[in-house]
Design an enzyme around this catalytic site. Structure first.
Site, PDB file in Angstrom:
ATOM      1  N   CYS A 140       0.279   3.619   2.928  1.00 39.22           N
ATOM      2  CA  CYS A 140       0.819   2.993   4.146  1.00 39.22           C
ATOM      3  C   CYS A 140       2.314   3.267   4.271  1.00 39.22           C
ATOM      4  O   CYS A 140       2.817   3.546   5.360  1.00 39.22           O
ATOM      5  CB  CYS A 140       0.584   1.488   4.143  1.00 39.22           C
ATOM      6  SG  CYS A 140      -1.143   0.987   4.122  1.00 39.22           S
ATOM      7  N   CYS A 181       0.830  -1.206   0.000  1.00 40.72           N
ATOM      8  CA  CYS A 181       0.000   0.000   0.000  1.00 40.72           C
ATOM      9  C   CYS A 181       0.866   1.260   0.000  1.00 40.72           C
ATOM     10  O   CYS A 181       1.637   1.479   0.934  1.00 40.72           O
ATOM     11  CB  CYS A 181      -0.896  -0.055   1.239  1.00 40.72           C
ATOM     12  SG  CYS A 181      -1.659   1.476   1.740  1.00 40.72           S
TER      13      CYS A 181
END
Length: 102
Positions: free
Chosen positions: A34, A31
């Site tokens: 992230c 991600c």
């Protein structure tokens, strides 16, 4: 004053959140937001004390994800003595995260 960001697993999380203040970041290695949040958290860690900052891999800790009702990543949850205090989803900036920690 600075704290260290460290990765833990679901079992460690269950023990850690029982006492004190803990900021948990549920993330995925694939991600993009992230990954950016990881850098922000390292910066936050330099500015705060009295809190544990930990990351939990969403994909590798499905039981913890279900137990804590995490539906997406990144999701950050602040616990204080075993109780959830606040939760936010998505990439956040340093001032908001510091405010969450209180």
């Amino acid at each position: 004053m600075a704290v260290e960001v460290r990765e833990i697993n679901g079992e460690e999380l269950d023990q850690l959140v029982k006492q004190g203040k803990v900021l948990v970041d549920f993330y995925s290695k694939t991600c993009g937001p992230c990954k950016m949040l990881g850098f922000v958290l390292k910066d936050v860690a330099k500015s705060v004390g009295g809190v544990e900052i930990v990351t939990v891999d969403f994909d590798a800790n499905k039981e913890a994800v279900e137990k804590y009702g995490v539906e997406s990543y990144p999701t950050m949850i602040v616990f204080n003595d075993g109780q959830e205090v606040t939760r936010v989803k998505g990439l956040q900036q340093k001032p908001k995260i510091i405010n969450m920690i209180g």
